[in-house]
Write a protein that holds these residues in place. Sequence first.
Motif, PDB file in Angstrom:
ATOM      1  N   SER A 108       0.852  -1.182   0.000  1.00 23.39           N
ATOM      2  CA  SER A 108       0.000   0.000   0.000  1.00 23.39           C
ATOM      3  C   SER A 108       0.890   1.235   0.000  1.00 23.39           C
ATOM      4  O   SER A 108       2.044   1.186   0.439  1.00 23.39           O
ATOM      5  CB  SER A 108      -0.910   0.005   1.231  1.00 23.39           C
ATOM      6  N   GLU A 109       0.355   2.344  -0.483  1.00 27.05           N
ATOM      7  CA  GLU A 109       1.128   3.574  -0.553  1.00 27.05           C
ATOM      8  C   GLU A 109       0.888   4.433   0.677  1.00 27.05           C
ATOM      9  O   GLU A 109      -0.254   4.678   1.070  1.00 27.05           O
ATOM     10  CB  GLU A 109       0.774   4.360  -1.817  1.00 27.05           C
ATOM     11  N   LEU A 110       1.970   4.896   1.288  1.00 28.43           N
ATOM     12  CA  LEU A 110       1.884   5.794   2.431  1.00 28.43           C
ATOM     13  C   LEU A 110       1.787   7.228   1.939  1.00 28.43           C
ATOM     14  O   LEU A 110       2.690   7.725   1.266  1.00 28.43           O
ATOM     15  CB  LEU A 110       3.116   5.631   3.328  1.00 28.43           C
ATOM     16  N   GLY A 111       0.664   7.866   2.266  1.00 26.15           N
ATOM     17  CA  GLY A 111       0.470   9.264   1.902  1.00 26.15           C
ATOM     18  C   GLY A 111       0.351  10.121   3.147  1.00 26.15           C
ATOM     19  O   GLY A 111       0.690   9.696   4.256  1.00 26.15           O
ATOM     20  N   SER A 112      -0.189  11.314   2.989  1.00 23.56           N
ATOM     21  CA  SER A 112      -0.307  12.232   4.121  1.00 23.56           C
ATOM     22  C   SER A 112      -1.256  11.713   5.193  1.00 23.56           C
ATOM     23  O   SER A 112      -1.128  12.053   6.374  1.00 23.56           O
ATOM     24  CB  SER A 112      -0.789  13.601   3.623  1.00 23.56           C
ATOM     25  N   SER A 113      -2.230  10.886   4.793  1.00 24.85           N
ATOM     26  CA  SER A 113      -3.201  10.351   5.759  1.00 24.85           C
ATOM     27  C   SER A 113      -2.849   8.939   6.212  1.00 24.85           C
ATOM     28  O   SER A 113      -3.649   8.275   6.861  1.00 24.85           O
ATOM     29  CB  SER A 113      -4.599  10.368   5.140  1.00 24.85           C
ATOM     30  N   TRP A 156      -1.945   2.352   9.187  1.00 28.48           N
ATOM     31  CA  TRP A 156      -0.640   2.723   9.745  1.00 28.48           C
ATOM     32  C   TRP A 156      -0.442   4.206   9.503  1.00 28.48           C
ATOM     33  O   TRP A 156      -0.573   4.688   8.373  1.00 28.48           O
ATOM     34  CB  TRP A 156       0.458   1.898   9.066  1.00 28.48           C
ATOM     35  N   ASP A 157      -0.112   4.936  10.581  1.00 29.44           N
ATOM     36  CA  ASP A 157       0.021   6.389  10.470  1.00 29.44           C
ATOM     37  C   ASP A 157       1.367   6.833   9.917  1.00 29.44           C
ATOM     38  O   ASP A 157       1.611   8.037   9.760  1.00 29.44           O
ATOM     39  CB  ASP A 157      -0.232   7.057  11.819  1.00 29.44           C
ATOM     40  N   GLY A 158       2.257   5.885   9.631  1.00 30.32           N
ATOM     41  CA  GLY A 158       3.552   6.236   9.058  1.00 30.32           C
ATOM     42  C   GLY A 158       4.649   6.412  10.093  1.00 30.32           C
ATOM     43  O   GLY A 158       5.797   6.716   9.728  1.00 30.32           O
ATOM     44  N   ARG A 159       4.323   6.209  11.368  1.00 30.56           N
ATOM     45  CA  ARG A 159       5.331   6.320  12.407  1.00 30.56           C
ATOM     46  C   ARG A 159       6.119   5.015  12.512  1.00 30.56           C
ATOM     47  O   ARG A 159       5.543   3.931  12.606  1.00 30.56           O
ATOM     48  CB  ARG A 159       4.684   6.634  13.761  1.00 30.56           C
ATOM     49  N   THR A 160       7.446   5.129  12.497  1.00 31.53           N
ATOM     50  CA  THR A 160       8.299   3.948  12.600  1.00 31.53           C
ATOM     51  C   THR A 160       8.440   3.541  14.057  1.00 31.53           C
ATOM     52  O   THR A 160       7.955   4.228  14.974  1.00 31.53           O
ATOM     53  CB  THR A 160       9.692   4.232  12.011  1.00 31.53           C
ATOM     54  N   SER A 161       9.136   2.424  14.278  1.00 34.27           N
ATOM     55  CA  SER A 161       9.342   1.938  15.646  1.00 34.27           C
ATOM     56  C   SER A 161      10.100   2.944  16.495  1.00 34.27           C
ATOM     57  O   SER A 161       9.955   2.971  17.724  1.00 34.27           O
ATOM     58  CB  SER A 161      10.106   0.602  15.598  1.00 34.27           C
ATOM     59  N   GLY A 163       9.661   6.128  16.298  1.00 38.17           N
ATOM     60  CA  GLY A 163       8.831   7.302  16.481  1.00 38.17           C
ATOM     61  C   GLY A 163       8.957   8.337  15.380  1.00 38.17           C
ATOM     62  O   GLY A 163       8.269   9.363  15.403  1.00 38.17           O
ATOM     63  N   LEU A 164       9.819   8.098  14.407  1.00 38.89           N
ATOM     64  CA  LEU A 164      10.012   9.043  13.313  1.00 38.89           C
ATOM     65  C   LEU A 164       8.956   8.831  12.231  1.00 38.89           C
ATOM     66  O   LEU A 164       8.396   7.742  12.090  1.00 38.89           O
ATOM     67  CB  LEU A 164      11.412   8.878  12.712  1.00 38.89           C
ATOM     68  N   LYS A 165       8.711   9.865  11.451  1.00 39.68           N
ATOM     69  CA  LYS A 165       7.753   9.778  10.357  1.00 39.68           C
ATOM     70  C   LYS A 165       8.438   9.167   9.133  1.00 39.68           C
ATOM     71  O   LYS A 165       9.466   9.671   8.670  1.00 39.68           O
ATOM     72  CB  LYS A 165       7.227  11.177  10.014  1.00 39.68           C
ATOM     73  N   ALA A 166       7.894   8.084   8.615  1.00 41.14           N
ATOM     74  CA  ALA A 166       8.470   7.431   7.441  1.00 41.14           C
ATOM     75  C   ALA A 166       8.179   8.252   6.191  1.00 41.14           C
ATOM     76  O   ALA A 166       7.144   8.924   6.109  1.00 41.14           O
ATOM     77  CB  ALA A 166       7.903   6.024   7.287  1.00 41.14           C
ATOM     78  N   PRO A 167       9.083   8.231   5.211  1.00 36.22           N
ATOM     79  CA  PRO A 167       8.839   8.986   3.980  1.00 36.22           C
ATOM     80  C   PRO A 167       7.714   8.360   3.156  1.00 36.22           C
ATOM     81  O   PRO A 167       7.431   7.170   3.269  1.00 36.22           O
ATOM     82  CB  PRO A 167      10.182   8.884   3.241  1.00 36.22           C
ATOM     83  N   ALA A 168       7.077   9.173   2.327  1.00 32.07           N
ATOM     84  CA  ALA A 168       6.018   8.666   1.450  1.00 32.07           C
ATOM     85  C   ALA A 168       6.593   7.618   0.508  1.00 32.07           C
ATOM     86  O   ALA A 168       7.751   7.680   0.116  1.00 32.07           O
ATOM     87  CB  ALA A 168       5.409   9.822   0.658  1.00 32.07           C
ATOM     88  N   GLY A 169       5.780   6.657   0.158  1.00 33.42           N
ATOM     89  CA  GLY A 169       6.235   5.587  -0.739  1.00 33.42           C
ATOM     90  C   GLY A 169       5.416   4.335  -0.547  1.00 33.42           C
ATOM     91  O   GLY A 169       4.347   4.350   0.081  1.00 33.42           O
ATOM     92  N   LEU A 170       5.908   3.229  -1.083  1.00 32.22           N
ATOM     93  CA  LEU A 170       5.215   1.949  -1.002  1.00 32.22           C
ATOM     94  C   LEU A 170       5.735   1.145   0.184  1.00 32.22           C
ATOM     95  O   LEU A 170       6.941   1.045   0.406  1.00 32.22           O
ATOM     96  CB  LEU A 170       5.412   1.160  -2.296  1.00 32.22           C
ATOM     97  N   TYR A 171       4.797   0.541   0.916  1.00 38.50           N
ATOM     98  CA  TYR A 171       5.145  -0.268   2.077  1.00 38.50           C
ATOM     99  C   TYR A 171       4.353  -1.572   2.041  1.00 38.50           C
ATOM    100  O   TYR A 171       3.216  -1.611   1.558  1.00 38.50           O
ATOM    101  CB  TYR A 171       4.859   0.484   3.384  1.00 38.50           C
ATOM    102  N   THR A 172       4.951  -2.626   2.542  1.00 43.56           N
ATOM    103  CA  THR A 172       4.296  -3.934   2.561  1.00 43.56           C
ATOM    104  C   THR A 172       4.106  -4.402   3.998  1.00 43.56           C
ATOM    105  O   THR A 172       4.822  -3.974   4.910  1.00 43.56           O
ATOM    106  CB  THR A 172       5.118  -4.993   1.802  1.00 43.56           C
TER     107      THR A 172
END
Length: 225
Positions: A108-113, A156-161, A163-172
């Motif tokens: 899935s693609e991680l976007g602003s939401s 997933w809100d895009g927060r990594t383990s 606590g940082l915000k992951a960059p936009a892109g594709l994640y599995t």
Amino acid sequence: MKISPSDKPSNTAIASNTAASSTTGNQQIAGNFTQFLTLLTTQLKNQNPLSPMDTNQFTQQLVQFAQVEQQLKSNDRLDSIASSARNSEAASLSSYIGKSITTDGITSELGSSGATWSLSAPRATSKATITISDSKNNVVGIQTQPLSAGTQSFSWDGRTSSGLKAPAGLYTIKVDAVDASGQKVIVDTVVSGKVDGIDLAGSAPALMVGKNRVTTSAIKQVSGL
């Protein structure tokens, strides 16, 4: 090449993509064809009048000449057939642009939401470990939660383990789940999104949902316009 809603596929654009991939091979065959013709002509001009070329040998070379010519024509016909098939498939895929599709998949693609997946469990699980990885297969987050029987959404809100915000892109995601008795439960994963283009760069055209490339064989549901 990606085709967006404002740039529906034209026969010229699709055909040029196919033709470009076969240009090198045709040029090589054409070069051999020209070289063969030059050598044969030179041989005929310089043969000894008192000892002309053997008729059988001359016939064999003419047969080779004809085979090269036939190969060139066959390649042209195959290119034309492949181009027509690709045009037809791309034109068919263009009808999906603007529609929402649900497909089998773990990406899935991680976007602003954030990023969202749908999880389907055949029975309730007491523990489901959901591992989230980036496009380079690096684990960026792990979440643990129970799942109910049936289909549910996982966001997933895009927060990594860390606590940082992951960059936009594709994640599995990878789901490892067990029920109350400790038995493994297979959880199916699907993703949804709106088709906003067609990708012609691969061996076969595919739909684009954001940056996610989707084949028609993976589609489970289509809705929208």
